[in-house]
Write a protein that holds these residues in place. Structure first.
Motif, PDB file in Angstrom:
ATOM      1  N   LYS B 104      54.354 -24.226  -3.122  1.00 21.62           N
ATOM      2  CA  LYS B 104      53.079 -23.917  -3.751  1.00 21.62           C
ATOM      3  C   LYS B 104      52.224 -23.006  -2.862  1.00 21.62           C
ATOM      4  O   LYS B 104      51.706 -21.986  -3.313  1.00 21.62           O
ATOM      5  N   LEU B 105      52.123 -23.381  -1.593  1.00 18.23           N
ATOM      6  CA  LEU B 105      51.307 -22.573  -0.686  1.00 18.23           C
ATOM      7  C   LEU B 105      51.961 -21.221  -0.410  1.00 18.23           C
ATOM      8  O   LEU B 105      51.312 -20.168  -0.488  1.00 18.23           O
ATOM      9  N   ALA B 108      51.510 -18.842  -3.243  1.00 18.36           N
ATOM     10  CA  ALA B 108      50.121 -18.373  -3.334  1.00 18.36           C
ATOM     11  C   ALA B 108      49.905 -17.233  -2.338  1.00 18.36           C
ATOM     12  O   ALA B 108      49.340 -16.186  -2.676  1.00 18.36           O
ATOM     13  N   LEU B 109      50.375 -17.430  -1.119  1.00 21.43           N
ATOM     14  CA  LEU B 109      50.214 -16.406  -0.089  1.00 21.43           C
ATOM     15  C   LEU B 109      51.022 -15.153  -0.444  1.00 21.43           C
ATOM     16  O   LEU B 109      50.558 -14.028  -0.261  1.00 21.43           O
ATOM     17  N   SER B 111      51.775 -13.885  -3.237  1.00 24.89           N
ATOM     18  CA  SER B 111      51.225 -13.040  -4.298  1.00 24.89           C
ATOM     19  C   SER B 111      49.789 -12.606  -4.024  1.00 24.89           C
ATOM     20  O   SER B 111      49.180 -11.920  -4.835  1.00 24.89           O
ATOM     21  N   TYR B 112      49.269 -13.016  -2.879  1.00 25.16           N
ATOM     22  CA  TYR B 112      47.868 -12.682  -2.575  1.00 25.16           C
ATOM     23  C   TYR B 112      47.752 -11.217  -2.188  1.00 25.16           C
ATOM     24  O   TYR B 112      48.396 -10.754  -1.246  1.00 25.16           O
ATOM     25  N   GLY B 114      45.019  -9.699  -1.211  1.00 26.10           N
ATOM     26  CA  GLY B 114      43.954  -9.438  -0.244  1.00 26.10           C
ATOM     27  C   GLY B 114      44.410  -9.080   1.159  1.00 26.10           C
ATOM     28  O   GLY B 114      43.630  -8.539   1.942  1.00 26.10           O
ATOM     29  N   PHE B 115      45.659  -9.350   1.476  1.00 26.41           N
ATOM     30  CA  PHE B 115      46.124  -9.076   2.841  1.00 26.41           C
ATOM     31  C   PHE B 115      46.085  -7.587   3.180  1.00 26.41           C
ATOM     32  O   PHE B 115      45.861  -7.207   4.322  1.00 26.41           O
ATOM     33  N   ILE B 122      52.773  -8.298   3.137  1.00 28.79           N
ATOM     34  CA  ILE B 122      53.728  -9.393   2.983  1.00 28.79           C
ATOM     35  C   ILE B 122      54.978  -8.812   2.334  1.00 28.79           C
ATOM     36  O   ILE B 122      54.916  -8.293   1.213  1.00 28.79           O
TER      37      ILE B 122
END
Ligand SMILES: NC(=O)c1ccc[n+]([C@@H]2O[C@H](COP(=O)([O-])OP(=O)(O)OC[C@H]3O[C@@H](n4cnc5c(N)ncnc54)[C@H](O)[C@@H]3O)[C@@H](O)[C@H]2O)c1
Ligand SMILES: NC(=O)c1ccc[n+]([C@@H]2O[C@H](COP(=O)([O-])OP(=O)(O)OC[C@H]3O[C@@H](n4cnc5c(N)ncnc54)[C@H](O)[C@@H]3O)[C@@H](O)[C@H]2O)c1
Lengths: 220, 220
Positions: B104-105, B108-109, B111-112, B114-115, B122
């Motif tokens: 889950k985490l 989330a990361l 597909s984020y 904002g990086f 990523i």
DNA sequence: AGTATATCGATATATATTTATCGATATAAC
DNA sequence: GTTATATCGATAAATATATATCGATATACT
């Protein structure tokens, strides 16, 4: 540490524990809890320091802030230490928390079972998107944001997590404060403005990762 | 800051910037970038300090660490300041990152988006569970862990995020170090042991939230 | 019992960080 | 041109944090 002078006697106010120490206490606790059952019942600050790669004096000082049961040559009784740390950190009685924004991050947090060990109970998440509202994969409910006020007031919930898009962060922040939330953990990169009686903690994962990257590039 | 004495002259080593300052720089940057386009082209440390609720001397000192373009009565040129901060923090050139654990985490990361703003890209996630491997919802691929070594070495990726269950954290940590990873961000509550040339940063969301809760209960 | 040693807590020192003060300077007002 | 003022950078003081030192003490060994 504050010192008050009264009639020539120095009274040391013991209440305040520095934030730095506070951040280390859960690390000690985590390590102590990870010890196997057949480990010796006592542990020395030296041992803890070596394992966690800290100064041994620092460990002793940190532990002295929460307990006073260290014995020379023996060290600390592990069970007592765990107990005192948990009590001190408030992990023994549950605190309710709500999440606003049941997107990817919000849902991950909502279903994370690990909070319980830290005395935290995630009660529910709130969103505006009808497609995520209702209970899909997680055991915890996702409600419409309009239900937030009522639930928080009924259950006297004072801790909120913000996991909405950054543009909505301040509006949501203002709103949940109106609903009785007193402490906020904000995952958006937007820096919230809050009244002085409200505690806001900002977690910027991307910024933290970027600093790690910078550290790496500097190391060379 | 280190001071070296050589033949009576004090030479100040300028390399090291303290971690505390480093953590604040992205906050300044974020604020500056949030300013509207029609804002005045210059800004004073006083203004920044007031908005971000910091000491103005601290702001000046922090900014002095990365730039030297402040003019009396005028302040700093916002565009230049943003530029210098981004350059200094390394947000301008991209650094590749991989994630281990596409739960889950991890997802989330993964597909984020904002990086990117922080100079981070990523590249992919890795997992052992066949049901998550392949590319479902995100635009980024999820590979089997066995592909990690090859990809990291081919692309010379040095930064890794660990988002596997805590029990597997140390094993995964050891493994990705062997694959060439030099900096690790660990989201599990397990405290990793790493060689001294490897940078590890621990993010314990539950512990942070628990401290927020404690702060709240103390405030009373 | 006496001695050696690991360990604690306390005190002292060193370092780091924050906050305060002050002279210098660029602009604006007069 | 002179003066007032906002602001900077530098230096100094205060506070906080980390590390080192040392006497005291509980156990283990002789
Ligand atoms: N996903 C990550 O790994 C990650 C990492 C770091 C930071 N963040 C930050 O966390 C926040 C959420 O990220 P995400 O990836 O979960 O985004 P997301 O788009 O998946 O989820 C956002 C959710 O908030 C809901 N929402 C929007 N406006 C709302 C409102 N006014 N009230 C209630 N709910 C509202 C949306 O319906 C959506 O479900 C963002 O600000 C992001 O910058 C996310
Ligand atoms: N979910 C959260 O909000 C949250 C919050 C704080 C901390 N964490 C921590 O982050 C970690 C991941 O949490 P999660 O909720 O995503 O868990 P999860 O169970 O959803 O995901 C874990 C993933 O890791 C994979 N995995 C297991 N062993 C692996 C291995 N050896 N190599 C590669 N992949 C492996 C699993 O297949 C799974 O997909 C946990 O350690 C958790 O404690 C999660």
């Amino acid at each position: 540490m504050y010192y008050f002078f009264a009639e020539g006697v120095i009274i040391i106010e013991p209440k305040c524990i520095s934030r730095v120490i506070l951040k280390r206490l859960p690390i000690y606790l985590g390590y102590l809890k990870s010890l196997p059952n057949d480990a010796p019942p006592h542990i020395s600050a030296t041992t803890i320091a070596n394992v966690l790669q800290m100064g041994e004096v620092q460990v002793r000082k940190d532990l002295a802030a929460v307990c006073d049961i260290g014995k020379p040559k023996i060290g600390y009784k592990v069970r007592d230490l765990i107990d005192e740390l948990e009590t001190f950190l408030g992990f023994k009685d549950m605190n309710d928390v709500i999440i606003v924004g049941a997107g990817k991050l919000g849902k991950a947090l909502l279903s994370y079972e690990g909070f319980r060990e830290y005395g935290l109970s995630i009660v529910a998440a709130f969103d505006v998107d009808d497609t995520v509202i209702g209970n899909m994969n997680s055991t915890k409910p996702i409600y419409h944001i309009s239900k937030l006020s009522d639930l928080c007031q009924r259950m006297n919930i004072q801790i909120g997590i913000i996991a909405v898009p950054a543009e909505s962060a301040q509006a949501i922040c203002d709103y949940i404060i109106k609903c009785g939330i007193k402490a906020i953990m904000n995952f958006t990169p937007y820096l919230l403005k809050v009244p002085s009686d409200i505690i806001a903690h900002h977690v910027n994962i991307a910024a933290s990762l970027a600093l790690l990257s910078k550290q790496l590039s500097e190391q060379t």
